[in-house]
Design a protein around this motif. Structure first.
Motif, short mmCIF file in Angstrom:
data_model
loop_
_atom_site.label_atom_id
_atom_site.label_comp_id
_atom_site.label_asym_id
_atom_site.label_seq_id
_atom_site.Cartn_x
_atom_site.Cartn_y
_atom_site.Cartn_z
N UNK A 289 -5.90 17.51 16.22
CA UNK A 289 -6.43 16.10 16.22
C UNK A 289 -6.01 15.54 14.87
N UNK A 290 -5.36 14.21 15.26
CA UNK A 290 -4.85 13.52 13.92
C UNK A 290 -5.84 13.01 13.29
N UNK A 291 -6.09 13.22 11.69
CA UNK A 291 -6.96 12.44 11.18
C UNK A 291 -6.31 11.22 10.50
N UNK A 292 -7.20 10.01 10.66
CA UNK A 292 -6.81 8.81 10.13
C UNK A 292 -7.25 8.70 8.78
N UNK A 293 -6.18 8.09 8.00
CA UNK A 293 -6.36 8.03 6.41
C UNK A 293 -6.93 6.50 6.33
N UNK A 294 -7.98 6.53 5.58
CA UNK A 294 -8.37 5.11 5.57
C UNK A 294 -7.89 4.57 4.34
N UNK A 295 -7.79 3.40 4.12
CA UNK A 295 -7.44 2.56 3.15
C UNK A 295 -8.31 2.42 2.16
N UNK A 296 -7.92 2.59 0.77
CA UNK A 296 -8.99 2.29 -0.21
C UNK A 296 -8.07 1.81 -1.33
N UNK A 297 -8.88 1.12 -2.13
CA UNK A 297 -8.40 0.52 -3.45
C UNK A 297 -7.67 1.67 -4.31
N UNK A 298 -8.40 2.79 -4.46
CA UNK A 298 -8.10 3.90 -5.22
C UNK A 298 -6.55 4.43 -4.68
N UNK A 299 -6.57 4.73 -3.36
CA UNK A 299 -5.58 5.37 -2.93
C UNK A 299 -4.36 4.38 -2.95
N UNK B 55 -5.44 14.82 -5.02
CA UNK B 55 -5.71 14.74 -3.47
C UNK B 55 -4.71 13.72 -2.92
N UNK B 56 -4.79 12.51 -3.36
CA UNK B 56 -3.85 11.38 -2.82
C UNK B 56 -2.46 11.69 -2.94
N UNK B 57 -2.06 12.44 -4.24
CA UNK B 57 -0.69 12.64 -4.40
C UNK B 57 -0.34 13.65 -3.39
N UNK B 58 -0.96 14.71 -2.80
CA UNK B 58 -0.81 15.59 -1.93
C UNK B 58 -0.42 15.08 -0.69
N UNK B 59 -1.51 14.13 -0.21
CA UNK B 59 -1.43 13.31 0.96
C UNK B 59 -0.04 12.38 1.23
N UNK B 60 0.18 11.80 -0.18
CA UNK B 60 1.65 11.08 -0.05
C UNK B 60 2.67 11.86 0.18
N UNK B 61 2.71 12.86 -0.51
CA UNK B 61 3.97 13.74 -0.29
C UNK B 61 4.00 14.43 1.10
N UNK B 62 2.79 14.81 1.61
CA UNK B 62 3.20 15.20 3.04
C UNK B 62 3.31 14.05 4.00
N UNK B 63 3.05 12.76 3.74
CA UNK B 63 3.45 11.91 4.44
C UNK B 63 4.84 11.51 3.99
N UNK B 64 5.23 11.99 3.09
CA UNK B 64 6.74 11.47 2.79
C UNK B 64 6.97 10.02 1.94
N UNK B 65 5.77 9.64 1.32
CA UNK B 65 5.83 8.34 0.85
C UNK B 65 6.35 8.53 -0.74
N UNK B 66 6.09 9.88 -1.31
CA UNK B 66 6.48 10.24 -2.50
C UNK B 66 7.16 11.63 -2.44
N UNK B 67 8.11 11.89 -3.52
CA UNK B 67 8.80 13.38 -3.61
C UNK B 67 8.26 13.69 -4.80
N UNK B 68 8.34 15.24 -5.06
CA UNK B 68 8.16 16.03 -6.35
C UNK B 68 9.38 16.02 -6.68
N UNK B 69 9.50 15.80 -7.97
CA UNK B 69 10.77 15.92 -8.86
C UNK B 69 11.04 17.59 -9.26
N UNK B 70 9.67 18.12 -9.24
CA UNK B 70 9.50 19.43 -9.96
C UNK B 70 8.59 19.45 -10.90
N UNK B 71 8.40 20.75 -11.55
CA UNK B 71 7.57 20.89 -12.86
C UNK B 71 8.21 20.97 -14.13
#
Length: 136
Positions: free
Chosen positions: A1-11, A48-64
């Motif tokens: 089941x796909x979860x729908x991500x709610x849009x929020x001001x913080x996100x 938490x939001x950064x993790x979601x953004x990475x999973x959705x391909x909206x941002x990438x990790x450059x590394x540590x």
């Protein structure tokens, strides 16, 4: 089941902050910048939001870098330079030759889905500091 991500001001603020800078920020940097505008923002919410953004391909990790994962809002293929002294992460204007990927695929019997190239060294500021310290 796909979860729908709610849009929020913080996100939206977290994503905007990452995408509006070329500093390749850490989660802590994003948190410190945004809590000036959003006092009830928690570091956990940023992570938490950064993790979601990475999973959705909206941002990438450059590394540590210097113990903190750094992020980039530019998800197009591009090259980075990381200064080993100060930790600055810079975008580098260097085209990645497609024939190199084709060679890797052919010689290793693999299918490359994406590639990242990162150069490591000293930025100009750190090189100048090092030369001044050495010349004393």
């Amino acid at each position: 089941m796909n979860s729908i991500k709610k849009h929020s001001r913080k996100r939206e603020a977290i994503l905007e902050k990452i995408c509006s800078t070329t500093t390749h920020p850490s989660a802590v940097w994003v948190y410190e910048e945004l809590r000036k505008e959003i006092p009830d923002l928690s570091l956990g919410t940023v992570y938490r939001n950064i993790s979601v953004f990475k999973d959705e391909g909206l941002i990438i990790s450059v590394g540590v870098v210097n113990g903190q994962e750094r992020f980039d809002g530019n998800v197009e293929e591009h090259t980075h330079f990381i200064c080993l002294d100060c930790g600055d992460v810079l975008d580098v204007d260097a085209a990645l030759d497609p024939s190199f990927t084709e060679k890797v695929e052919a010689e290793n019997n693999v299918d490359v889905l994406f590639r990242q190239l990162t150069f490591y060294g000293r930025c100009l500021n750190c090189s100048n500091k090092s030369q001044k310290a050495f010349s004393k």
